[in-house]
Design an enzyme around this catalytic site. Structure first.
Site, PDB file in Angstrom:
ATOM      1  CE  LYS A 136      -3.683  -3.216  -2.747  1.00  0.00           C
ATOM      2  NZ  LYS A 136      -2.783  -1.543  -2.337  1.00  0.00           N
ATOM      3  CB  SER A 211      -4.819   1.149  -3.247  1.00  0.00           C
ATOM      4  OG  SER A 211      -3.173   0.335  -2.898  1.00  0.00           O
ATOM      5  CB  SER A 235      -2.729   1.720   0.049  1.00  0.00           C
ATOM      6  OG  SER A 235      -2.761   2.965  -1.311  1.00  0.00           O
TER       7      SER A 235
END
Length: 555
Positions: A136, A211, A235
């Site tokens: 990520k 996210s 997330s």
């Protein structure tokens, strides 16, 4: 005629996006076949598009533990495995836009280095030898930008690589890309002005979640065998939910995340890093390898807790009969019909497999979020305002408005921290009290709860995230498991039976039609208590067996 000059932030974003797309196109295995306007289900596209070789398809459809076995034996070279996942990642990017930073050249060079080490020594470099891992775009890599979805951070290369990244590299992993995130990270919609919007491959009109949305979408399409996301309010599990894959959010202090210099300073509800994969096998590979690296010796935040096989076996039901508690809702939002059906499907599967199941009273989602929300924005959004102000970049529509964030004084922050601790004590007592209702006289082994109030919603409509944040508030281990997909025949609206519990509930219900959510994954959460990572992984295997899956099942 008046010429309107393009704002500087738009110019820089366009340049960065074009540079990324140029790198991706260089590695595409061939021209991308056009998609029909109504072709929204694209999860099977990589398998049917004809762009991947038979070997590449076989490689990218192999569970991580088996990949590692083939890599360490030399059956597959690290370079061939890396190139296979790069090719599939470029196809995934064409479909759903999951990529941020493209590190393919560097990855192939690394894979060639690993092949040389294996051929000359006869020994793999480490427990992750040759395994491609995506990251990520919050984790910091040497000589690589970390934009966090802000235009102002284009060109920002952290002074120090996160130690987690260094250790994964030294353990033999091939780090080949970073994936898309929302601007500010605090959003269930993966969109920013730098890289654009990411979709779920189950229905590209629906969001990939946030996210860690880029991770979720890339992995669901087979473009990564294993990815590392982060989680402070769902997330990891929201993207796992919306993309129909597995993800685990550990308790704070169990898995490393950022090095101290890159940490965010949150002390009450802490962000954590954890794996996402198409299989429980992938989550296990990461957890066993990472804990085998003894992170407490190099990460300031990690507790000294090696892998505990006893806990894992307990979750697999090898130590005592298991009991699962089902929590139907959070007293704020009633999950949409597909999720309620998923709860019933899993409940019946567990009962049929011989496990005890009990229903528990709904927990109070409102009190949990009333305590947690102020801590998320304790600075009043100061950091976000500063970054946006550099180039007058707008705030995306899908995040909490800055004017709703209240700056807390030290004493106010301390008071909110006490509230959170009191809730952790309260819900621990509630959990322990379930011992009075189980056949073994032990507390329940897991709480099964919805992964959210909705399956993946249309773009721009992700609003409510309390279900995903419960485990963060309590600091308990929690994982996502895919159960089904939306079925327009089975998941019809039942208007006459609906009575809203809140305005959130009304809006969530008003937005639901089974046709709009067609093909969306239906996932649930398997929640344990603090530091029960191994047990939760074992419980996931138990759930898989109950659903008729084997240990290497890939979503």
């Amino acid at each position: 005629m008046t010429v309107i000059e393009t704002p500087l932030w738009e110019q820089r974003a366009a340049q960065k996006r074009a540079a990324r797309d140029s790198l991706v196109s260089k590695w595409q295995p061939g021209p991308m076949p056009p998609l029909r306007p109504d072709e929204t289900y694209v999860k099977d596209f990589p398998n049917r598009c004809g762009l991947l070789t038979d070997e590449q398809l076989t490689i990218t459809e192999t569970p991580p533990s088996q990949l590692l076995s083939h890599l360490s034996s030399g059956y597959w070279s690290a370079e061939s495995v890396t190139r296979a996942f790069i090719a599939r990642a470029t196809i995934a990017h064409y479909l759903t836009n999951p990529l941020a930073e493209v590190l393919f050249d560097r990855a192939v060079a690394r894979a060639q280095e690993l092949d040389h080490i294996l051929s000359t020594t006869g020994t793999p470099l480490g427990p992750l030898h040759g395994l491609p891992i995506s990251l990520k775009d919050v984790l910091n890599i040497t000589d690589t930008e970390t934009t966090l979805g802000f235009v102002a951070r284009i060109g920002h290369i952290p002074a120090q690589e996160d130690r987690l990244v260094t250790k994964l590299h030294n353990a033999g992993a091939v780090l080949y890309c970073k994936t898309n995130v929302p601007q500010t990270l605090m959003s269930g919609e993966c969109v920013n002005f730098v890289f654009g919007r990411t979709s779920t491959p189950h229905n590209t009109r629906l969001t990939a979640g946030g996210s860690s949305g880029g991770e979720g979408s890339l992995i669901a399409l087979g473009g990564s065998p294993l990815g590392i996301g982060s989680d402070i309010a769902g997330s990891i599990r929201t993207p796992a939910n919306f993309n129909g894959i597995f993800g685990i959010c550990p308790s704070a202090g169990r898995f490393p995340a950022h090095s101290a210099v890159n940490a965010d300073g949150m002390m009450t509800i802490q962000g954590v890093a954890g794996p996402l994969s198409r299989s429980v096998d992938g989550l296990e590979v990461y957890t066993r390898a990472l804990l085998g690296l003894r992170p407490w010796e190099w990460d300031f935040s990690s507790v000294r807790m090696p892998w505990r096989e006893e806990e894992y076996c307990e979750g697999r039901g090898e130590r005592h009969p298991l009991c699962f508690a089902f929590m139907p809702h959070d007293c704020v939002v009633l999950p949409n019909p597909p999720i309620r059906r998923g709860m019933q499907v899993l409940k019946q599967a567990l009962v049929s497999a011989g496990h005890q199941v009990i229903d528990i009273d709904p927990w109070d989602g409102q009190e949990l979020m009333d305590a947690a929300f102020p801590t998320f924005f304790a600075s009043g959004g100061e950091e976000v305002k500063t970054l946006l102000g550099v180039l007058d970049e707008p705030l995306i529509d899908e995040v909490t408005p800055l004017n709703s964030m209240t700056t807390l004084s030290v004493s106010q922050y301390r008071a909110t921290a006490v509230k959170v601790k009191m809730l952790r004590e309260k819900y621990l007592d509630i959990w322990q009290a379930t011992a009075a209702r189980t056949a073994t006289g032990l507390p329940v082994d897991a709480v099964i709860l919805p992964s959210g109030g909705t399956v993946a919603p249309p773009h721009g409509k992700m609003e409510y995230f309390t279900y995903e944040a419960i485990s963060n508030v309590l600091d308990w281990t929690c994982a996502t498991v895919p159960v089904s997909t939306v079925d327009p025949v089975l998941d019809v609206r039942t208007e006459d039976l609906f009575e809203p519990m809140s305005e959130y509930d009304r809006r969530n219900w008003d937005s639901y039609t089974p046709e709009k959510y067609k093909d969306a994954p239906v996932c649930l959460q398997v929640m344990g208590r603090r530091f029960e990572e191994e047990k939760v992984l074992g419980l996931l295997q138990t759930v898989n067996r109950a659903l008729g899956r084997d240990e290497l099942y890939m979503a």
